[in-house]
Design an enzyme around this catalytic site. Structure first.
Site, short mmCIF file in Angstrom:
data_model
loop_
_atom_site.label_atom_id
_atom_site.label_comp_id
_atom_site.label_asym_id
_atom_site.label_seq_id
_atom_site.Cartn_x
_atom_site.Cartn_y
_atom_site.Cartn_z
N ASP A 20 -10.81 2.90 4.67
CA ASP A 20 -11.08 1.46 4.59
C ASP A 20 -12.59 1.19 4.53
O ASP A 20 -13.01 0.08 4.20
CB ASP A 20 -10.50 0.75 5.84
CG ASP A 20 -9.30 -0.12 5.52
OD1 ASP A 20 -9.12 -0.47 4.34
OD2 ASP A 20 -8.55 -0.45 6.46
N LYS B 65 0.84 -1.21 0.00
CA LYS B 65 0.00 0.00 0.00
C LYS B 65 0.87 1.26 0.00
O LYS B 65 0.54 2.25 -0.66
CB LYS B 65 -0.95 -0.02 1.21
CG LYS B 65 -2.01 -1.12 1.10
CD LYS B 65 -2.75 -1.35 2.41
CE LYS B 65 -3.69 -2.54 2.30
NZ LYS B 65 -4.29 -2.92 3.61
N GLN C 19 -3.99 -1.49 10.09
CA GLN C 19 -3.93 -2.80 9.45
C GLN C 19 -4.46 -3.87 10.40
O GLN C 19 -3.98 -4.02 11.51
CB GLN C 19 -2.48 -3.11 9.03
CG GLN C 19 -2.34 -4.40 8.24
CD GLN C 19 -3.07 -4.37 6.89
OE1 GLN C 19 -2.93 -3.45 6.12
NE2 GLN C 19 -3.88 -5.39 6.64
#
Ligand code: NDP
Length: 304
Positions: A121, A54, A98
């Site tokens: 997200d 990412k 994460q």
């Protein structure tokens, strides 16, 4: 029959170029670089590798990124301290924690602590609630990437029977919600299956489009797939392999070769859904930067 491969890597590359160009224009106009902040707790190797991918995508698209790595022994308040600071930091447009987090840190508390405006997200209850209602929101990246992949590959979704196997909050549930919306690129008839299915094959064989997100290597076998179905394999499983340089290989949830002989189109693992997930994160972050300036939505955005 041998299925057409739905090449997520190639489609994601095209989209990354679109985003890179759009970002350059946005930054030239506003002086603002979209910024994404990553928080990683512990040293789970898969999580480290996802964040590294990412970060590379951020650099490619012209975003700034920063990563904080905390030890696995960190407390919830250690995590919240960073989130509170990033929530009000004007250089941070998107925040990504994460997952998975160590068991002693509540994922729910952490997700709820990210301001919905920076929840790129798409996991915050405000964004998921808007998704259910069909309102503009940050959409979870993996299901949004799958929808984009289907659309850009020319797969008709409207009126087709989609079977989603798996009901996690980050993949299965939002996937089903997105594709059942009365909207362009959706409007499917959707069934969701999970571990309580008594005969999973009898459900999956109904699918025109079968989307599998269960985390079980090669669990979907050819006899569970209808001839001509489109098969989307979300699974990323590390399977021990003494012949592989790292001692393992990545395998999806679908038994690839036999299913390929039955399906009309399918995604590979790796190179299918994974790259699409990352590019949707980039799109959401650019969108967050646009919104932070109060300017119109990014042209690359798509209404959920
Ligand atoms: P979760 O473990 O959170 O959820 C798995 C779901 O699958 C659950 O709903 C579970 O059912 C269901 N399930 C598990 N085994 C079976 C089975 N044998 N038959 C039917 N249903 C089953 O997983 P995630 O959704 O987070 O991830 C799924 C997979 O996708 C993993 O391999 C993960 O690594 C991968 N992934 C890939 C991404 C990408 O970018 N490509 C992004 C996110 C995930 P129940 O609810 O009944 O327990």
């Amino acid at each position: 029959m041998s299925a057409t491969i739905l090449d997520g890597s190639a489609i994601a590359s095209v989209m990354k170029e679109e985003i890179r160009r759009e970002t350059a224009a946005f930054t030239a106009r506003t002086g603002i670089r979209p910024g994404l902040a990553f928080l990683l707790v512990g040293d789970n190797p898969a999580a480290l590798s996802y964040v590294a991918s990412k970060e590379r995508a951020c650099a490619h698209c012209g975003f700034s990124s920063r990563t904080v790595r905390l030890p696995a022994t960190s407390s919830l308040s250690d995590v919240l301290e960073y989130l509170d600071a990033w929530n009000i930091d004007p250089d941070v447009h998107g925040i990504l924690v994460q997952l998975p987090l160590p068991a002693h840190i509540s994922e729910e508390r952490v997700i709820n602590a990210i301001t919905p405006r920076k929840d790129v997200d798409g996991f915050h209850p405000v964004n998921l609630g808007k998704l259910v209602l069909g309102q503009e929101c940050f959409r979870p990246c993996t299901p949004a990437g799958i929808q984009e992949l289907l659309i850009r590959s020319g797969v008709e979704i409207s009126g087709r029977h989609v079977v989603v196997v798996g009901r996690s909050n980050i993949v299965g549930k939002p996937m089903a919600i997105m594709l059942m919306q009365k909207a362009a690129g959706a409007n499917a008839v959707v069934t969701v299956a999970h571990t309580a299915a008594q005969d999973l094959g009898s459900v999956t064989r109904l699918a025109d489009i079968l989307i599998v997100a269960i985390g079980k290597p090669a669990a979907i076998t050819a006899d569970m797939v209808r001839e001509g179905a489109v098969v989307i394999d979300v699974g990323i499983n590390r399977v021990p392999d003494p012949d592989a340089p790292k001692g393992y290989r990545i395998q999806g949830d679908v038994d690839f070769e036999p299913v390929r002989l039955k399906a009309s189109a399918m995604t590979p693992v790796p190179g299918g859904v994974g790259p699409m997930t990352i590019v949707m994160l980039m799109r959401n972050t650019l969108q967050a930067a646009y919104r932070a300036t109060g300017s119109n939505d990014s042209p690359a955005s798509r209404k959920g």
